[in-house]
Design an enzyme around this catalytic site. Structure first.
Site, PDB file in Angstrom:
ATOM      1  N   ASP A 150       2.927  -5.965  -2.128  1.00 47.10           N
ATOM      2  CA  ASP A 150       2.874  -7.371  -2.544  1.00 47.10           C
ATOM      3  C   ASP A 150       2.286  -8.254  -1.453  1.00 47.10           C
ATOM      4  OD1 ASP A 150       5.581  -6.497  -1.529  1.00 47.10           O
ATOM      5  OD2 ASP A 150       5.797  -8.654  -1.266  1.00 47.10           O
TER       6      ASP A 150
ATOM      7  N   GLY B 285       7.650 -12.246  -6.471  1.00 48.05           N
ATOM      8  CA  GLY B 285       6.982 -13.491  -6.849  1.00 48.05           C
ATOM      9  C   GLY B 285       7.010 -14.517  -5.738  1.00 48.05           C
TER      10      GLY B 285
END
Length: 477
Positions: free
Chosen positions: A239, A78
């Site tokens: 990611d 994240g």
């Protein structure tokens, strides 16, 4: 000017985040060129507030995602130091406005959510360099520094970067919901992505398949561009892969100097997973990971078909770029039109001679005539082998219908004189840490126009000095 984002998505996709500006932050660089391109009015009240360091919007977001990092799966990552402030309305659609280094978020894990001046300068410079080279990239709108120390291997000056991108949705977003078996949230994300970025796919029989084919092809084109300029990303984790084929998340990247396809930019990449020569295969591996997240939506055969678009698109684009760099015309996209052996012989010579990749192609572009071998041979030890290759090269160019000088002009538009060399970045970082941003702006000036001669800045095009040849770059930022 700034619109809130992701109103259609549930809170499983993000968390609201409070921006925590650095103490005494100071605006040190504003990207007027980018502002003009985006049609941003510098007099806009909201923008002026941001440029003065006022970040009080309670609806800013930090996004959650997963990712395969160096081959291993991390189920929750994240935005540990990134905050999505909103979207800017431009003539070409919405553009994300993202703040890096603004403090703790719910996904900071053991980090502090901060960024150091070193990493922010490297990202600012790299994004502008890539854009000027014609490679899709996130870009920075402005850079803030601060007297507040941020602790990494040593205390360093803190900084914040306000950057833009067409999207911050990554491969890892889809992996996050798939591996958590949150299929409803995954479907919401898929629908949002199609509607927002691939609306034309709705007109077909299979919108998801259409979207995935475009993601595969744009990723292939991006990596082909990386290879053509010798750019190594350094951390090609899933990611860090944009769904729109934009280069994002600049960290321990590098531009190859001496030609070496096995060169490693990231000193943390001990196994050489992300070397220059491995980037095309890693791109396909990452796309395989993405396809797995759609295994409930498409059959195995359909997913294999989608992935089948990768290699042809990458090779088509790479061959086209390579021939343009050589001043040659690719008649068509078949194997017969592209002389693989001819190109391979060149790369063998470049490796053998430890020639600077960028300077070699620039010198080739500057050959005044078919007999002007000296501009190449002056830096070569094995002149016999290089002369034989140049004989083949000249013969190919002379068989073309394009005039030699006209071809030279086109070559100078694709073979840059200036690239972002690690030692140049290190020099401007050291000066900036002492409060002197003039070297940063001088380097930025040539990187934003890398094909121009900039005679007054010729020193910025030179090979690195001896002390700079073994500089290493880490993920720490």
């Amino acid at each position: 000017m700034i619109k809130h984002v992701f109103s259609q998505l549930g809170e499983s996709f993000y968390s609201f985040t409070q921006v925590q500006p650095l103490l005494e932050q100071r605006l040190v660089e504003f990207n007027h060129q980018l502002a003009d391109e985006l049609g941003i009015d510098i007099k806009d009240k909201a923008l002026k507030s941001l440029l003065s360091g006022e970040f009080h919007d309670p609806l800013s977001l930090s996004m959650v995602y997963a990712g395969h990092q160096f081959g291993g799966f991390s189920p929750q990552l994240g935005d540990g130091r990134g905050i999505l402030l909103g979207e800017i309305e431009t003539e070409n659609g919405l553009v994300d406005l993202h703040l890096k280094g603004a403090g703790l978020t719910p996904y900071s894990r053991r980090g502090d959510g901060r960024a150091v001046l070193r990493s922010c300068i490297r990202e600012y410079l790299a994004a502008e360099a890539m854009t000027a080279l014609g490679i899709p990239s996130s870009r920075s709108l402005c850079l803030f520094d601060s007297n507040q120390a941020v602790y990494r291997e040593r205390p360093e000056p803190g900084a914040m970067l306000l950057r833009t991108a067409k999207t911050h949705i990554r491969f890892g977003h889809f992996e996050f919901f798939y591996y958590r078996k949150q299929m409803e949230s995954l479907q919401i994300l898929i629908d949002y992505t199609i509607d927002q970025y691939f609306p034309h796919c709705r007109a077909g029989d299979n919108p998801i398949k259409c979207m995935l084919i475009e993601i595969v092809q744009s990723t292939a084109r991006m990596i082909a561009h990386w290879q053509s300029v010798g750019f190594q990303h350094g951390v090609m984790n899933t990611d860090n892969m944009s769904i729109l084929g934009e280069t994002i998340d600049y960290g321990p990247y590098g531009f190859m100097e001496n030609y070496d396809p096995r060169w490693i930019a990231n000193h943390s990449d001990h196994e050489g997973r992300y070397t220059l020569e491995n980037q095309p295969s890693v791109g396909l591996w990452n796309l395989n990971c993405l396809m797995r997240a759609f295994s409930h939506h498409l059959s195995k055969d359909e997913l294999i078909e989608v992935l089948g678009h990768y290699e042809p698109e990458l090779m088509r684009q790479y061959r086209l770029l390579t021939y343009k760099k050589l001043g040659l015309t690719l008649v068509d996209e078949s194997d017969e039109s592209y002389d693989v052996d001819f190109v391979r012989k060149l790369y063998v010579l470049l490796k053998k001679e430890s020639l600077d990749y960028t300077l070699f192609f620039r010198a080739l572009s500057n050959m005044a005539s078919p007999s002007d071998y000296s501009i190449i041979l002056d830096d070569v030890v094995d002149r016999v082998s290089m002369s034989k290759w140049l004989d083949l090269y000249v013969d190919k160019r002379q068989k073309e219908t394009v005039d030699w000088n006209d071809s030279k002009i086109e070559m100078l538009k694709i073979n840059p004189k200036f690239i972002l060399r690690n030692y140049l970045a290190q020099q401007v970082i050291q000066e900036a840490e002492q409060g002197n941003y003039l070297p940063f702006r001088r380097l930025l000036y040539v990187l934003q126009a890398p094909f121009s001669e900039h005679v007054e800045c010729g020193d910025l095009s030179l090979r690195p000095p001896e002390w700079a040849k073994d500089l290493e770059v880490s993920c720490s930022s």
